[in-house]
Design an enzyme around this catalytic site. Structure first.
Site, mmCIF file in Angstrom:
data_model
loop_
_atom_site.group_PDB
_atom_site.id
_atom_site.type_symbol
_atom_site.label_atom_id
_atom_site.label_comp_id
_atom_site.label_asym_id
_atom_site.label_seq_id
_atom_site.Cartn_x
_atom_site.Cartn_y
_atom_site.Cartn_z
ATOM 1 N N ARG A 184 -11.946 6.519 9.581
ATOM 2 C CA ARG A 184 -11.420 5.090 9.721
ATOM 3 C C ARG A 184 -12.369 3.898 8.954
ATOM 4 O O ARG A 184 -11.854 3.096 8.173
ATOM 5 C CB ARG A 184 -10.916 4.622 11.121
ATOM 6 C CG ARG A 184 -10.623 3.228 11.444
ATOM 7 C CD ARG A 184 -9.200 2.877 10.370
ATOM 8 N NE ARG A 184 -8.720 1.642 10.909
ATOM 9 C CZ ARG A 184 -7.595 1.186 10.538
ATOM 10 N NH1 ARG A 184 -6.984 1.648 9.302
ATOM 11 N NH2 ARG A 184 -7.076 -0.077 10.851
ATOM 12 N N ASP A 223 -8.242 -6.426 -4.901
ATOM 13 C CA ASP A 223 -7.996 -5.259 -4.278
ATOM 14 C C ASP A 223 -8.508 -4.136 -5.174
ATOM 15 O O ASP A 223 -7.946 -4.124 -6.379
ATOM 16 C CB ASP A 223 -6.406 -5.177 -4.159
ATOM 17 C CG ASP A 223 -5.863 -3.846 -3.790
ATOM 18 O OD1 ASP A 223 -6.837 -2.962 -3.391
ATOM 19 O OD2 ASP A 223 -4.707 -3.746 -3.265
ATOM 20 N N SER A 239 0.915 -1.228 0.091
ATOM 21 C CA SER A 239 -0.083 0.041 0.094
ATOM 22 C C SER A 239 0.899 1.173 -0.228
ATOM 23 O O SER A 239 1.658 1.256 -0.777
ATOM 24 C CB SER A 239 -0.895 -0.067 1.195
ATOM 25 O OG SER A 239 -1.803 1.071 1.109
ATOM 26 N N HIS A 260 -7.736 -5.462 -0.458
ATOM 27 C CA HIS A 260 -6.518 -4.685 -0.221
ATOM 28 C C HIS A 260 -5.698 -5.312 0.823
ATOM 29 O O HIS A 260 -4.652 -5.512 1.037
ATOM 30 C CB HIS A 260 -6.639 -3.201 -0.240
ATOM 31 C CG HIS A 260 -5.435 -2.376 0.031
ATOM 32 N ND1 HIS A 260 -4.258 -2.605 -0.973
ATOM 33 C CD2 HIS A 260 -4.998 -1.508 0.885
ATOM 34 C CE1 HIS A 260 -3.622 -1.492 -0.695
ATOM 35 N NE2 HIS A 260 -3.878 -1.189 0.546
ATOM 36 N N ASP A 261 -6.483 -5.634 2.076
ATOM 37 C CA ASP A 261 -5.903 -5.988 3.248
ATOM 38 C C ASP A 261 -5.252 -7.433 3.020
ATOM 39 O O ASP A 261 -4.432 -8.038 4.246
ATOM 40 C CB ASP A 261 -6.973 -6.262 4.174
ATOM 41 C CG ASP A 261 -6.826 -5.000 5.399
ATOM 42 O OD1 ASP A 261 -6.151 -3.985 5.070
ATOM 43 O OD2 ASP A 261 -7.813 -5.158 6.238
#
EC number: 2.3.1.31
Lengths: 402, 402
Positions: free
Chosen positions: A235, A331, A165, A364-365
């Site tokens: 967040r 992602d 990232s 993405h994680d």
């Protein structure tokens, strides 16, 4: 030392002795750090961790670059949350980032809030917290500070720079601005520029923070306040982008907290709501709102092609670095075409590059999670690069996972 | 009448005489409206617009269902923004929704803030605004109120029910709960249940509103306040989901407001930031924050399969309605698989259904935009359905676009 750290990670605690590894150094005293915005910082404190031993010819160092809300607690338990480091599963003897072979370095980025100089720190010129008067930093500035740390550690060339990232942006910036200091580079789930959609999501987060009256125009520290509600909303919005729709569907679907029925109210009826609220509320305990503004801004500004005459390949002309570019199929924050653009640019300058899109439904994680194909890719690339660099092969059995 | 409306739309103004078409009716006085949550409303005021003339056998009525932040100003200029109606290009003589052929009806949904009873209205039991004490409503409740309006207008069966996004949810609910009253149904860019990701995005918006101190636990009207900042953040986050990444890239890319350089600050450096901020700040002038909470909740709760023993096909068993299901290839909020699930369910009960995925790069918002293939699909389906219903064919030239 490392085995102490790893066993400590199993029983994390804020007063863990492993935090003896949490170091500080003041850099720039000999030569001020000139930022891209034109401001000069007379010195910068950098918080960092190291694992393993630097070898005799200083050729086995790996710099690990963290993402937006990460920090240098890559393998140690986090001092605030007590949770294991964000890549704890990857770091240790016999592990992927093998502390028997490599000297690992990870530092909190410039602008961060876990020990490296950032907006929550005291501006020596005023004796008050920087707040919004902190200079707007770039990925290039973060890398410049990291380069000073590498100088301080007496390392000429890094064996490898790796990160996911925003960490991957730093990897690409390293390969661009310090090509001779990077033997191998592994940008993961990243991009050579931040997309319009990603800038938009960052802007939503910033506006959520700035909309919180407790933000006090960035001066909340002077008022003894923290914009917790705005930061939590930021967040929550960001966290959705870290996951894939299939991952959310499989993990939560439309499952209710109370299995029987709707409450016909605004409490967290759905498990996914409860999960998001938890992500928001725990984040504010460990992160500074102004750091969030500055670091997201650095990501927005990142555009390696624009800095190189509009041609991304120009950023890597003449490179001798070996690249392993990794993306994840689900992602959508840093989708595969962004990584492919990097690969095309590297191919255009005949760089040594391998590219793997990992099939994963974790979004993405995925770069933070247990993804065997991803880890096998990293292992293969690192082993090959280590052999080319003349590092001794791995000894013993490779250990994966927890 | 209609030509007046359409020419009026060219010079919109809040005092436009076309707003004589903006009607109110109080429904439920004969029979209270029992909501899914169990609460009974003694009466409900419904704001609605009609266009065209109901024919002698009352067989040419089309109900248009609006989306989350839409209203009944489907073809008239909006009284607050002055902008043309959200489907103004589609409504008029010779247009797709041909006011020479059809009698068009569009009402503001229950829970809305443009005239139909919602949380900003006075609770007759207390004499004070409902606020959070307004009952949590469902898509089914919205449709029940619409059905009462159709009763009031003396219409037994609607020729067609059409709508996009949340409007499409209402279309599906109509076809499920009033199968004999819907000759044709056109759910566009919609789904038979709200996904985990969409619930998550809605929850971020709600949390942004609730984080604004001016929300006052929902009682902002009593304090003479409005949670503008929170509602603007909610809108900004939602707006990103209405567009596709390619659309954002083509429209804005990384273009700067000031073409020369970064400002190294937190003003809107990028055009996409400025655009988002504008979307947020203009939205708060026309929308009520509590309405946003209640309507998003209704969307979250929608799940036609769950209401029918977990089998979506059960929702449509025995249907004689003709369906035209439409999705857009770049819509990631209501992606094509959601529409396909509806089509599979309809196929399973041998319903008359056509399904088209329109190739478009405009994302979810495509249903509001000039998409010739989309409009041609609607025209073809409506002409065919009208012929089956025995309505006279269109006269004269079809007019598209502005």
């Amino acid at each position: 030392m490392i085995s102490d750290l790893m066993s400590a990670a199993d029983t994390p605690s804020p007063t863990d002795p492993a935090l003896a590894n949490d170091r500080r150094v003041e850099l720039g005293l000999d030569r001020p750090i000139r930022l891209d915005c034109g401001v000069e910082l007379a010195s910068v404190t950098v918080a960092y961790s190291t694992y393993g031993q630097l070898n005799a010819d200083r050729s086995n160092a790996i710099l690990i670059c963290h993402a937006l809300t990460g920090d240098h607690y890559v393998a140690d338990p986090h001092p605030i949350t007590g949770k294991p480091g964000w890549w704890a599963d990857l770091v240790g003897p016999g592990r992927l980032l093998d502390t028997d072979r490599y000297f690992l370095i990870c530092s909190n980025v410039l602008g961060g809030c876990m020990g490296t100089t950032g907006p929550a720190d005291i501006d020596p010129a005023t004796g008050r917290p920087w707040g919004l008067s902190f200079p707007v930093i770039t990925i290039g500035d973060m890398v410049e500070v990291q380069a000073r740390l590498i100088d301080h550690l007496g390392i000429g060339q890094l064996f490898c720079v790796i990160g996911g990232s925003m960490g991957g942006m730093q990897v690409l910036e390293w390969a661009h601005s310090h090509p001779d200091r990077v033997f191998a580079a592994i940008p993961i789930a990243s991009a050579a520029r931040h997309s319009a959609q990603n800038i938009a999501f960052n802007e939503v987060g910033r506006q959520a923070i700035m909309a919180d009256p407790d933000w006090c125009d960035g001066d909340y520290q002077s008022h003894g306040l923290r914009p917790k509600r705005g930061l939590a909303v930021a967040r929550m919005a960001a966290h959705i982008t870290y996951l894939s729709e299939p991952a959310l569907h499989q993990k939560f679907g439309r499952n209710l907290q109370n299995r029987d029925r709707f409450t016909y109210g605004f409490d967290a009826d759905f498990q996914v709501e409860s999960y998001l609220r938890h992500q928001g509320s725990t984040f504010v305990d460990r992160f500074d709102a102004n750091s969030y503004l500055f670091i997201t801004r650095a990501m927005d500004y990142f555009d390696l092609a624009a800095e190189n005459g509009g041609v991304l390949a120009n950023a890597f002309r003449g490179t001798r670095t070996r690249f392993c570019v990794v993306s994840f199929s689900s992602d959508w924050l840093f989708p595969t075409p962004e990584s492919r653009a990097v690969v095309h640019a590297l191919n255009a300058v005949a760089a040594n590059v391998s590219f793997v899109e990992i099939r994963s439904d974790k979004g993405h994680d995925a770069f933070l999670l247990d993804e065997p194909e991803f880890h096998a890719t990293l292992a293969g690339f690192l082993d090959g690069a280590a052999a080319h660099r003349g590092l001794p092969p791995s000894t013993g059995q490779r250990r994966y996972g927890r």
